[in-house]
Motif scaffolding. Sequence first.
Motif, PDB file in Angstrom:
ATOM      1  N   SER A  37     -13.777 -31.132   1.789  1.00  0.00           N
ATOM      2  CA  SER A  37     -14.781 -31.804   1.173  1.00  0.00           C
ATOM      3  C   SER A  37     -14.391 -33.040   0.325  1.00  0.00           C
ATOM      4  CB  SER A  37     -15.732 -31.068   0.568  1.00  0.00           C
ATOM      5  OG  SER A  37     -15.312 -30.580  -0.615  1.00  0.00           O
ATOM      6  N   THR A  39     -16.410 -35.892  -2.272  1.00  0.00           N
ATOM      7  CA  THR A  39     -17.600 -36.403  -2.910  1.00  0.00           C
ATOM      8  C   THR A  39     -17.529 -37.911  -3.042  1.00  0.00           C
ATOM      9  OG1 THR A  39     -17.544 -34.639  -4.569  1.00  0.00           O
ATOM     10  CG2 THR A  39     -18.844 -36.360  -5.402  1.00  0.00           C
ATOM     11  N   ARG A  41     -18.892 -41.171  -4.427  1.00  0.00           N
ATOM     12  CA  ARG A  41     -19.322 -41.809  -6.031  1.00  0.00           C
ATOM     13  C   ARG A  41     -19.767 -43.026  -5.892  1.00  0.00           C
ATOM     14  NH1 ARG A  41     -18.301 -37.737  -9.307  1.00  0.00           N
ATOM     15  NH2 ARG A  41     -16.881 -35.991  -8.657  1.00  0.00           N
ATOM     16  N   ALA A  50     -22.149 -38.685  -8.759  1.00  0.00           N
ATOM     17  CA  ALA A  50     -21.949 -38.151  -7.325  1.00  0.00           C
ATOM     18  C   ALA A  50     -23.039 -38.664  -6.457  1.00  0.00           C
ATOM     19  CB  ALA A  50     -21.647 -36.752  -7.424  1.00  0.00           C
ATOM     20  N   VAL A  53     -21.898 -35.447  -0.439  1.00  0.00           N
ATOM     21  CA  VAL A  53     -20.486 -34.789  -0.082  1.00  0.00           C
ATOM     22  C   VAL A  53     -20.348 -34.896   1.438  1.00  0.00           C
ATOM     23  CG1 VAL A  53     -19.120 -32.638  -0.130  1.00  0.00           C
ATOM     24  CG2 VAL A  53     -20.795 -33.199  -2.052  1.00  0.00           C
ATOM     25  N   VAL A  86     -14.689 -42.751  -2.372  1.00  0.00           N
ATOM     26  CA  VAL A  86     -13.932 -41.418  -2.149  1.00  0.00           C
ATOM     27  C   VAL A  86     -12.273 -41.816  -2.446  1.00  0.00           C
ATOM     28  CG1 VAL A  86     -15.238 -40.269  -0.546  1.00  0.00           C
ATOM     29  CG2 VAL A  86     -13.464 -41.662   0.159  1.00  0.00           C
TER      30      VAL A  86
END
Length: 110
Positions: A37, A39, A41, A50, A53, A86
């Motif tokens: 995964s 996140t 941002r 955040a 995802v 990311v």
Amino acid sequence: MRTLLLLSLIGALLGIGPGPAVDAAQAAGGCYVTASSATLRSAPSARSTALGVAYRGNRCKEKDWRGGWTKVAMTSGGAKGATGWVRDDLVHTAAEGVRTCIPEDVACHQ
């Protein structure tokens, strides 16, 4: 193009050549999430907000790069349409020669 793709696939199966074939989307800055995964941002920092995802295999388009971070626009998966930053080590293109286990990485699907 088909001949190049066929030769790339044969080379990948035999373990020779430059690696997985690159499609038109990748040549235009296409990427994939290669971590389990990632996140997304709001800024290139682990301390930033955040936004969502993305998961392994989700497609993205690279927009910008800054200090170990890549700004991406997600083009598939649950985060499709989202744009965020990311970490560089969480997204790759098949052209990078990283074992990505994405559809174009034939070696992962044997």
